[in-house]
Scaffold this motif. Sequence first.
Motif, PDB file in Angstrom:
ATOM      1  N   GLU A 574      21.456  13.064 -10.992  1.00 31.76           N
ATOM      2  CA  GLU A 574      21.639  13.318  -9.565  1.00 31.76           C
ATOM      3  C   GLU A 574      21.486  14.803  -9.255  1.00 31.76           C
ATOM      4  N   GLU A 575      21.857  15.626 -10.223  1.00 31.02           N
ATOM      5  CA  GLU A 575      21.701  17.075 -10.037  1.00 31.02           C
ATOM      6  C   GLU A 575      20.222  17.459 -10.015  1.00 31.02           C
ATOM      7  N   LEU A 576      19.421  16.774 -10.836  1.00 31.31           N
ATOM      8  CA  LEU A 576      17.988  17.080 -10.905  1.00 31.31           C
ATOM      9  C   LEU A 576      17.219  16.497  -9.723  1.00 31.31           C
ATOM     10  N   LEU A 577      17.486  15.239  -9.374  1.00 30.91           N
ATOM     11  CA  LEU A 577      16.670  14.538  -8.376  1.00 30.91           C
ATOM     12  C   LEU A 577      17.313  14.472  -6.990  1.00 30.91           C
ATOM     13  N   GLY A 578      18.540  14.943  -6.857  1.00 24.64           N
ATOM     14  CA  GLY A 578      19.197  14.891  -5.558  1.00 24.64           C
ATOM     15  C   GLY A 578      19.956  13.586  -5.375  1.00 24.64           C
ATOM     16  N   LYS A 579      20.416  13.386  -4.149  1.00 22.44           N
ATOM     17  CA  LYS A 579      21.203  12.197  -3.845  1.00 22.44           C
ATOM     18  C   LYS A 579      20.355  10.933  -3.997  1.00 22.44           C
ATOM     19  N   LYS A 580      21.051   9.794  -4.101  1.00 24.03           N
ATOM     20  CA  LYS A 580      20.371   8.504  -4.249  1.00 24.03           C
ATOM     21  C   LYS A 580      19.454   8.252  -3.056  1.00 24.03           C
ATOM     22  N   LYS A 581      18.253   7.745  -3.356  1.00 21.23           N
ATOM     23  CA  LYS A 581      17.273   7.485  -2.300  1.00 21.23           C
ATOM     24  C   LYS A 581      17.419   6.085  -1.718  1.00 21.23           C
TER      25      LYS A 581
END
Length: 774
Positions: A574-581
């Motif tokens: 989640e830190e790498l890709l951001g919040k859940k899509k």
Amino acid sequence: MTKQTEPLVPLLPLRGMLVYPTMVLHLDVGREQSVQALEQSMLADQLIFLTTQKDVSIDEPGEEDIYEMGTLTKVKQMLKLPNGTIRVLVEGLTRGKLTTLKNEGTYLSAELELFEDEEEKDVEVQALMRTMLEYFEQYIKLSKKISSETFATVADIEEPGRMADIIASHLPLKLQDKQKILETVNVKRRLSRVIEIIHNEREVLNLEKKIGQRVKQSMERTQKEYYLREQMKAIQKELGDKEGKTGEIADLTEKIEKAGMPDHAKETAFKELDRYEKIPSTSAESSVIRNYIDWLVSLPWANATKDDLNIHKAEKILERDHYGLEKVKERVLEYLAVQQLTKSLRSPILCLVGPPGVGKTSLARSIAESMGRNFVRISLGGVRDESEIRGHRRTYVGAMPGRIIQGMKKAGTINPVFLLDEIDKMSNDFRGDPSSAMLEVLDPAQNKTFSDHYIEETYDLSKVMFLATANDLATIPGPLRDRMEIISIPGYTELEKIHIAKDHLLARQIQEHGLTKSQLQMKDDAVKKLVRYYTREAGVRELERQLASICRKTAKIIVSGERKRVIITEDFLEELLGKKKYSYGQAENEDQIGVATGLAYTAVGGDTLQIEVSLSPGKGKLILTGKLGDVMKESAQAAFSFVRSKAEELHLEKDFHETCDVHIHVPEGAVPKDGPSAGITIATALVSALTGRPIRREVGMTGEITLRGRVLPIGGLKEKSLSAHRAGLKTIILPKDNEKDIDDIPESVRNDLKFVPVSHMDEVLNTALAGESK
């Protein structure tokens, strides 16, 4: 003819030559035995008997090695040469037959029986002499090797026997034939034999002359052609064609011979080559013909790869490259098994149908590798012109073969795996219908004689294994669809995506981004979270893009020196890709009235739908919201009509449809929703809202409904079950006719779910509703 005997005379055996009576000629004598005989002759009366050896290789001949008949001669002159050889001049006197041969130690001597020719000339002899002279004159004219003076000398001879001997000495006869004339003592018979020989020699000379004339004419024609070709080359050189066509024609001829094309195509190729040779290079038609010949010789007419019919090897390759897709793999292995038994099975035409990103194209490439065949792919997306498939007529400017023939040239063999990608994306317009042109290509009964407008010669496509891919089967015309064996690839389940990410995609992305497995590791929970919350698709393309993004960010971390090794956990993901899509529908926390959980099958896989029903005082309106398609609207109408027909059994007010408005809503209004599987879900939500009975929160359902309450079968049960399992549901209500599809669901999911097959709406309500009616 008169006979007389001669006492002992020295004998000189000759090698490769013969002396007739009255002839004068030089001899070179070198053998010791012959020299002694010659010297003995000079000491006596200068007479010596000359006879011919039968075998020239014998140095010391005996009686059996020489002919009996020879010539008694007189030595006229003898001269010793510097090399020890004696040159002697002899004159033939008369024929002699050897009666006794004696060995005198250093030389041979012989007792002879001599034969003198008769001098009488009767009419027959005169006629024979004239005929012989006439034939000899004709022979001299044809031969041109004998001078006219020789004929004049012969014509002056009056003795018939002597004339026959002189003429025989001038003819190019074999030694055996000359010996036969020498042995012919009778003058008439000798004349007849010489006439016969001259006649034969004259016929041979006539034939030689005719042959010579033919050869001369041929040589003249060849020289003329050579001269004209040289002139043409010089003209072409002046016009800018440096090499001319001579070498080019020879090269093309060799290519046509080696192409292995059938007789009808080879005949056409040579015919066009002949036209090409005669047309000037500057002519526009010249380049058209040259291109046509190049296409003919570059097509694979006979070259084929040998099928690798090892089923175990093929299975390993298919398993290595693709996870799941069991039906496709099984079909390919079945084909290989039957091919191994029959050696002659017609190649199948398979159509892989499924959403984007499920691996249809890469699967075709793996099939080619597993069979040991060449692979070629053409894209049919957006093709609207029939000529794209069949080619253009050569009369058009810029004409070229269609994509099928172009693909065969690229493949280089007559039995490749040929992928027709996006076959459902073909369309048609005023230029023709390309899907109709594909009918011949994909018909196993017709493609043995496929005809391209450009090539014109029939081409055999029966050994090609055609594979087609499509996203939507509905857009493929019926006749074309009928010619293909449809294999559906509905998409990957969540479990399959996790396996594919771990076993295939992650390793490939690590390698492509210059990382090693020790530098980047990903926990199973992180992979599951990535699949569930960062992708929403039937295939794995978005999943691969997200993995590529993780690899890029990892590469930056390692290069910047922050870490030497990165381990991806759920939190770090989640830190790498951001919040859940994305978020998936979850089961309700408690039983709800008027809220039913339906199972849907979308283009990106299975999902759960919350269908909500609310009642309000009104005039009996049925309100549908949530961007429903026509099919779902009709399902809602059918469900409402069913509930009205069952009002008495459900203890409802008879006029409820006139006193209250019914609002059916499916959340996520921006997402289009359609499909024939929500009928029982809507009906259950309606009954729950009208009766006040809650619906069990752990129950999901799928199925279509009729006005009588029958439950009809649906599709996509596997995907729907996986979405139910992911949402935390425990029980699935499904149509009775779909009970057979439960075996397709992964065992790990199947064990966690309870399946309730139903055939009528009453069974659905009994399972789904909880509590008593209010």
